[in-house]
Design a protein around this motif. Sequence first.
Motif, PDB file in Angstrom:
ATOM      1  N   LYS A 118       0.842  -1.184   0.000  1.00 16.88           N
ATOM      2  CA  LYS A 118       0.000   0.000   0.000  1.00 16.88           C
ATOM      3  C   LYS A 118       0.883   1.242   0.000  1.00 16.88           C
ATOM      4  O   LYS A 118       1.808   1.352   0.814  1.00 16.88           O
ATOM      5  CB  LYS A 118      -0.905  -0.018   1.242  1.00 16.88           C
ATOM      6  CG  LYS A 118      -1.921   1.090   1.290  1.00 16.88           C
ATOM      7  CD  LYS A 118      -2.844   0.935   2.491  1.00 16.88           C
ATOM      8  CE  LYS A 118      -3.893   2.020   2.492  1.00 16.88           C
ATOM      9  NZ  LYS A 118      -4.825   1.875   3.603  1.00 16.88           N
ATOM     10  N   GLN A 132      -3.248   7.606  -1.359  1.00 14.85           N
ATOM     11  CA  GLN A 132      -3.819   7.119  -2.620  1.00 14.85           C
ATOM     12  C   GLN A 132      -3.026   7.704  -3.783  1.00 14.85           C
ATOM     13  O   GLN A 132      -2.566   8.841  -3.719  1.00 14.85           O
ATOM     14  CB  GLN A 132      -5.288   7.515  -2.728  1.00 14.85           C
ATOM     15  CG  GLN A 132      -6.190   6.747  -1.810  1.00 14.85           C
ATOM     16  CD  GLN A 132      -7.660   7.049  -2.047  1.00 14.85           C
ATOM     17  OE1 GLN A 132      -8.035   8.122  -2.476  1.00 14.85           O
ATOM     18  NE2 GLN A 132      -8.487   6.067  -1.763  1.00 14.85           N
ATOM     19  N   THR A 183      -2.683   7.736  -8.274  1.00 14.59           N
ATOM     20  CA  THR A 183      -3.309   7.424  -9.557  1.00 14.59           C
ATOM     21  C   THR A 183      -2.325   6.649 -10.428  1.00 14.59           C
ATOM     22  O   THR A 183      -1.118   6.641 -10.174  1.00 14.59           O
ATOM     23  CB  THR A 183      -3.732   8.707 -10.304  1.00 14.59           C
ATOM     24  OG1 THR A 183      -2.557   9.442 -10.658  1.00 14.59           O
ATOM     25  CG2 THR A 183      -4.673   9.554  -9.471  1.00 14.59           C
ATOM     26  N   ASN A 204      -3.997   0.560  -3.082  1.00 12.08           N
ATOM     27  CA  ASN A 204      -4.800   1.785  -3.018  1.00 12.08           C
ATOM     28  C   ASN A 204      -4.650   2.664  -4.263  1.00 12.08           C
ATOM     29  O   ASN A 204      -4.724   3.871  -4.205  1.00 12.08           O
ATOM     30  CB  ASN A 204      -4.496   2.578  -1.745  1.00 12.08           C
ATOM     31  CG  ASN A 204      -3.041   3.008  -1.632  1.00 12.08           C
ATOM     32  OD1 ASN A 204      -2.167   2.435  -2.253  1.00 12.08           O
ATOM     33  ND2 ASN A 204      -2.796   4.007  -0.817  1.00 12.08           N
ATOM     34  N   ILE A 227      -5.913   4.491  -7.445  1.00 14.38           N
ATOM     35  CA  ILE A 227      -7.212   5.046  -7.822  1.00 14.38           C
ATOM     36  C   ILE A 227      -7.216   5.430  -9.299  1.00 14.38           C
ATOM     37  O   ILE A 227      -6.170   5.609  -9.916  1.00 14.38           O
ATOM     38  CB  ILE A 227      -7.611   6.257  -6.940  1.00 14.38           C
ATOM     39  CG1 ILE A 227      -6.570   7.365  -7.038  1.00 14.38           C
ATOM     40  CG2 ILE A 227      -7.812   5.828  -5.509  1.00 14.38           C
ATOM     41  CD1 ILE A 227      -6.974   8.653  -6.333  1.00 14.38           C
ATOM     42  N   GLN A 228      -8.409   5.563  -9.851  1.00  8.98           N
ATOM     43  CA  GLN A 228      -8.561   5.970 -11.250  1.00  8.98           C
ATOM     44  C   GLN A 228      -8.139   7.418 -11.423  1.00  8.98           C
ATOM     45  O   GLN A 228      -8.387   8.245 -10.556  1.00  8.98           O
ATOM     46  CB  GLN A 228     -10.018   5.811 -11.697  1.00  8.98           C
ATOM     47  CG  GLN A 228     -10.516   4.380 -11.705  1.00  8.98           C
ATOM     48  CD  GLN A 228      -9.815   3.549 -12.762  1.00  8.98           C
ATOM     49  OE1 GLN A 228      -9.512   4.009 -13.844  1.00  8.98           O
ATOM     50  NE2 GLN A 228      -9.556   2.287 -12.425  1.00  8.98           N
ATOM     51  N   ASP A 229      -7.523   7.713 -12.577  1.00 10.47           N
ATOM     52  CA  ASP A 229      -7.188   9.105 -12.894  1.00 10.47           C
ATOM     53  C   ASP A 229      -8.480   9.901 -13.002  1.00 10.47           C
ATOM     54  O   ASP A 229      -9.462   9.437 -13.552  1.00 10.47           O
ATOM     55  CB  ASP A 229      -6.407   9.187 -14.202  1.00 10.47           C
ATOM     56  CG  ASP A 229      -4.977   8.654 -14.024  1.00 10.47           C
ATOM     57  OD1 ASP A 229      -4.307   9.097 -13.088  1.00 10.47           O
ATOM     58  OD2 ASP A 229      -4.550   7.805 -14.826  1.00 10.47           O
ATOM     59  N   GLY A 230      -8.480  11.101 -12.441  1.00 10.15           N
ATOM     60  CA  GLY A 230      -9.703  11.877 -12.404  1.00 10.15           C
ATOM     61  C   GLY A 230      -9.713  12.928 -13.422  1.00 10.15           C
ATOM     62  O   GLY A 230     -10.511  13.568 -13.884  1.00 10.15           O
TER      63      GLY A 230
END
Length: 114
Positions: free
Chosen positions: A25, A29, A31, A109, A111-114
């Motif tokens: 981890k 978080q 991307t 952890n 995360i999707q690119d925003g």
Amino acid sequence: MGCALSSPDKGDGNGKKIRKPKSWKHPQQITKTQLMQMRDEFWDTAPHYGGRKEIWDALRAAAETDLTLAQAIVDSAGIIIQSADLTICYDERGAKYELPKYVLSEPTNLIQDG
């Protein structure tokens, strides 16, 4: 004679099989884009940590492919694996190569690119 009782020669110590790294981890978080940037920065600076550029190139190729091809790359480059997940390796001259987990696998952890 005695072939039936023979065991494989482990003479060079390079018989360790590569395995997928354990899950990990990131402290926060992250991307996919950030992870790729971290990887690129590591590989761009890796030869400055010591060792030979061709070994760093082989380790990068191994880190970015499937386990079967990675094993072939490591074996053909003469890389000695201390940690089966490739985090610690040596070349035939004894130079040490340490790879951070983020170049070998994705964090839990991510995360999707925003």
